[in-house]
Design a protein around this motif. Structure first.
Motif, mmCIF file in Angstrom:
data_model
loop_
_atom_site.group_PDB
_atom_site.id
_atom_site.type_symbol
_atom_site.label_atom_id
_atom_site.label_comp_id
_atom_site.label_asym_id
_atom_site.label_seq_id
_atom_site.Cartn_x
_atom_site.Cartn_y
_atom_site.Cartn_z
ATOM 1 N N THR A 113 45.476 -69.370 5.614
ATOM 2 C CA THR A 113 45.731 -67.932 6.604
ATOM 3 C C THR A 113 46.381 -67.132 5.454
ATOM 4 O O THR A 113 47.561 -67.246 5.629
ATOM 5 N N LYS A 114 45.213 -66.073 4.824
ATOM 6 C CA LYS A 114 46.363 -64.978 4.406
ATOM 7 C C LYS A 114 47.406 -63.780 5.351
ATOM 8 O O LYS A 114 46.902 -63.784 6.470
ATOM 9 N N THR A 115 49.011 -63.633 5.100
ATOM 10 C CA THR A 115 49.305 -63.235 6.026
ATOM 11 C C THR A 115 49.536 -62.123 5.265
ATOM 12 O O THR A 115 50.361 -60.926 5.963
ATOM 13 N N SER A 116 49.642 -62.038 4.172
ATOM 14 C CA SER A 116 50.240 -60.010 2.911
ATOM 15 C C SER A 116 49.466 -60.981 1.849
ATOM 16 O O SER A 116 48.555 -62.051 1.530
ATOM 17 N N SER A 148 50.954 -63.648 0.584
ATOM 18 C CA SER A 148 51.907 -65.269 1.395
ATOM 19 C C SER A 148 50.518 -65.758 1.727
ATOM 20 O O SER A 148 49.321 -65.007 2.504
ATOM 21 N N ALA A 149 50.874 -66.713 2.084
ATOM 22 C CA ALA A 149 49.689 -67.415 3.775
ATOM 23 C C ALA A 149 50.229 -68.875 4.462
ATOM 24 O O ALA A 149 51.055 -68.691 3.543
ATOM 25 N N VAL A 150 49.562 -68.830 5.381
ATOM 26 C CA VAL A 150 50.325 -70.049 6.209
ATOM 27 C C VAL A 150 49.032 -71.423 5.934
ATOM 28 O O VAL A 150 48.093 -70.707 5.665
ATOM 29 N N ARG A 181 47.776 -74.636 7.106
ATOM 30 C CA ARG A 181 47.866 -75.489 8.674
ATOM 31 C C ARG A 181 46.371 -77.075 8.202
ATOM 32 O O ARG A 181 45.827 -76.906 7.739
ATOM 33 N N LYS A 232 54.257 -71.876 5.055
ATOM 34 C CA LYS A 232 53.619 -71.062 4.082
ATOM 35 C C LYS A 232 53.689 -70.486 3.107
ATOM 36 O O LYS A 232 55.363 -71.959 2.586
ATOM 37 N N PRO A 276 51.702 -75.858 10.506
ATOM 38 C CA PRO A 276 51.680 -75.191 9.186
ATOM 39 C C PRO A 276 52.815 -74.956 8.595
ATOM 40 O O PRO A 276 53.798 -75.295 8.745
ATOM 41 N N GLU A 314 54.357 -68.156 -0.338
ATOM 42 C CA GLU A 314 55.077 -67.258 -0.853
ATOM 43 C C GLU A 314 54.839 -67.032 -2.807
ATOM 44 O O GLU A 314 54.722 -68.450 -2.823
#
Length: 177
Positions: free
Chosen positions: A151-154, A157-159, A161, A172, A170, A174
Motif C-alpha cells: 500500500t503506497k503511503t506517499s 514510501s509504502a507499507v 504486508r 515500511k 506490516p 522508503e
C-alpha cells in the motif's frame, strides 16, 4: 492408411502423457508474484501461497521463534531495482530471500543475501543483509491463502504486508527521491 493410424496413436499418446505430467506437477501452494513501483523503484515479491486448510498456523504449522521462509516451497524473494530503506535501515538494490521469525507479540523480518533458497533449510544468519522487528496485527478477515500486499503511503514510501489466516505483518519501505 496404416501409417496414419500409427502416427495418430503416437501423437495422441504423447499429448496424454504430457497432460498427465502437468497434472502431477500442480503445486499445492501456487506460485505468485507481485510488483509495485514506489518512487522510481520496482519492488517485486515472488512467493508461494500456502492455504490455511483448517490448520493451526501461528504456533502450529509456523512454529514461534523459528526461522520460516515466509511462504511455501522456495523461500520468498524480494527484488528491489534501487536502494531502499526497510523500517529506516538501508538495503542495497538487488535480490534477497525473505524470512520471518514469528512471535505472539513481535516478529523478526530478515532480508538474506542468498536470494535463491529452498525453504529455510540452508538459511545462514551470517548472510543477513537487514533484520527488523515489527508488531503483527490481528485481522477480523480470514485470509485463506497467504498474500503479500503493498500500500503506497506517499510518492516515496509504502507499507508491505504479509497477510495470512487472521494476521497481518506490516513493514515500511522508503525510497529516496
Amino acid at each position: 492408411m496404416k501409417k496414419f493410424f500409427i502416427f495418430f496413436f503416437f501423437v495422441s499418446l504423447s499429448f496424454y502423457t504430457s497432460a498427465q505430467n502437468k497434472e502431477e506437477k500442480v503445486r499445492v501452494s501456487p506460485k505468485a508474484e507481485f510488483m509495485q513501483v514506489v518512487g522510481f523503484t520496482e519492488v517485486r515479491i515472488i512467493y508461494s501461497r500456502p492455504g490455511v486448510k483448517g490448520r493451526e498456523i501461528w504456533g502450529g504449522l509456523v512454529p514461534y521463534n523459528q526461522v520460516w521462509r515466509a511462504g511455501a516451497n522456495e523461500a520468498t524473494k524480494f527484488i528491489f531495482s534501487s536502494d531502499v530503506y526497510i523500517e529506516g535501515k538501508l538495503l542495497k538494490a538487488g535480490a534477497y530471500s525473505f524470512f520471518a521469525i514469528s512471535g505472539k507479540n513481535e516478529w523478526t523480518l530478515i532480508f538474506n543475501k542468498i536470494a535463491d533458497q529452498w525453504g529455510a533449510f540452508e538459511y545462514n544468519e551470517a548472510q543477513d543483509a537487514v533484520r527488523i522487528k515489527v508488531k503483527p496485527e490481528k485481522s477480523i478477515i480470514h485470509q485463506e491463502w497467504l498474500e503479500y500486499t503493498i500500500t503506497k503511503t506517499s510518492d516515496y514510501s509504502a507499507v508491505v504486508r504479509l497477510e495470512w489466516e487472521k494476521l497481518k505483518v506490516p513493514f515500511k519501505i522508503e525510497v529516496k527521491n
